[in-house]
Scaffold this motif. Sequence first.
Motif, PDB file in Angstrom:
ATOM      1  N   ARG A   1       4.375  -9.457 -72.965  1.00 57.45           N
ATOM      2  CA  ARG A   1       5.029  -8.338 -72.290  1.00 57.45           C
ATOM      3  C   ARG A   1       6.140  -7.796 -73.197  1.00 57.45           C
TER       4      ARG A   1
ATOM      5  N   THR B   1      -0.348  -3.115 -66.151  1.00 60.15           N
ATOM      6  CA  THR B   1       0.786  -3.303 -65.255  1.00 60.15           C
ATOM      7  C   THR B   1       1.799  -2.177 -65.458  1.00 60.15           C
ATOM      8  N   THR B   2       2.576  -1.913 -64.414  1.00 54.62           N
ATOM      9  CA  THR B   2       3.708  -0.959 -64.502  1.00 54.62           C
ATOM     10  C   THR B   2       5.029  -1.674 -64.278  1.00 54.62           C
ATOM     11  N   ASP B   3       4.975  -2.990 -64.233  1.00 60.06           N
ATOM     12  CA  ASP B   3       6.175  -3.797 -64.028  1.00 60.06           C
ATOM     13  C   ASP B   3       6.605  -4.394 -65.366  1.00 60.06           C
TER      14      ASP B   3
ATOM     15  N   THR C   1       8.597  -6.589 -66.041  1.00 64.14           N
ATOM     16  CA  THR C   1       8.822  -8.034 -66.018  1.00 64.14           C
ATOM     17  C   THR C   1       7.511  -8.816 -65.944  1.00 64.14           C
ATOM     18  N   ASP C   2       6.413  -8.116 -65.693  1.00 67.85           N
ATOM     19  CA  ASP C   2       5.107  -8.768 -65.614  1.00 67.85           C
ATOM     20  C   ASP C   2       4.443  -8.750 -66.972  1.00 67.85           C
TER      21      ASP C   2
END
Length: 536
Positions: free
Chosen positions: A466, A490-492, A494-495
């Motif tokens: 990430r 993903t759009t996070d 932190t993910d």
Amino acid sequence: MNKLYIRLNNHDWLYNANLLVFIFKKCNFGIHLLKPRQLSVMKNIFSAFFIGACTLNAFSQALFYNNNARIYVKDGGFMIVRTNSLQNDGNAGGAIDNMGTIVVEGNIINNSSIHAVGDTIRLSGDWINNGSYTATNSWVEMNGATQLITGSNPTNFDNLSLLGGNSTKRQTLNALVKNELRLNDAELATDVHVMHVDNPAVNSVTRNSGFVSSVGAGRFTRTTNSSAAYLFPTGSPSYLNPPSIFRPVIITPASNTLNYYSATLVKGDASADGWNVNTTDDVLCLVNPNFYHRLYQLYDNNSASITMHYAPATDGDWTDQAHWDTPNRWNHLGSPTSGNGLGFSTVTVNGVSDFQPEPFALARKKFTLELGPDIQITQGESVTLQPTHTAVNVASYNWTPPVAISCTDCEKPTVSPSANTQYVLTMADDAGCTATDAVNIIVNNPMLLMPTAFSPNGDGVNDKFRALNKDLTEYTLQIYNRWGELVFETTDPTDGWDGTYKDIEQPLGVYVWTCRYRISGQPKAVTAKGNVTLMR
């Protein structure tokens, strides 16, 4: 000219005479003394009046003429020649000895000798000295409107007072005042000649609104012998390039030794006299084109301070002094001190010892401008530019280019360029002097911090792939296998990808990623691409 003769019958003294008055109005005759030895004005009363005694149509100024007689005016005596001139001839011993007061409402023509002790001679016409004048504790008072100090011989006045209000007394030859010069409200026009006040007392020259003007090599000279402020009340001639201006100079010698200083004010551009105001050293920006002074030191080379006066409303604002010197240019004279005095603003420079050549002028020094070192910002950030300068009165600011800047005519704009940009400031002061400087703004594009490999083996170190940035405000991460199949999205921020697809561990190897992101403060989102190696 018709003549009225007074014969004194060869008596040595005319007694009983306190007031001898000759009044001639519209008369065409003169008073001639016929061979008397002496005409003496004593302390009792004797008057000779001739009023309206003439009926001739023609008119010329009547004259009191001593015809080689000796005239005594004793202490307390008073002699008046009304609306007429006094001519003193002495080929056969004629002279004037004055210990009282002689008032002449015309010219005084001295072709012989005048001896004065504790007396006053007051005249409304010209002082014409073709003989000798010696005086002790004596005053000559000139109270006419326009008068000359003239003749074939220079006069050494004891004390000289210029009366008659706003009047002009003009020299046609050099003159000297041994004690006190009172200018009062008059213009003393030395023309191309010299007026020298030889008394070194600071207060030996006094004035109300009066001043001394000169042209060419003419000048006003003072003897000095103390480290005090000597006033040179210089102005420009009222009869040349009117109206006249008054711009005094104060010279303060650094020592108490005997010296002589002279000053002349010249109204107009010094360039007209061969001293080009546009030819300066690297320190100066501007030399006063409105007037300049010619200053002289005539005895030795002891240093002195020079204080120049100016009126900001009409002359502009000046901060420095300049001296025309080698190599034929105006040079900055020294560190100045600003102040006020005599109703003017002033500029003073200390320690001046070089008075050759004679031109001195007010000036403005070039001011400095500094924008500092290059500035680095991150794309999307802004910074306020902070120029430093030495300008006294700033007239304008001009920033270029007009790109990503809050204002182009202010002192401290805020800039936020999206690419490397050089900003240039040109600044001008109220005298028209300018300075320019530039600063580079280096824009660093924000970088996405992505690992080049990861090992999802459960050891708690690099188990997920990430972005490592902490200030992401927009974020979309996509990972593809070697066949172009999307295995993670993903759009996070932190993910991260744990190396599986549909819960199945993916083979070791190189995968391709793309990320669209925006870091805090960045104006818009950007896309980045790269490779990551999956290891176990």
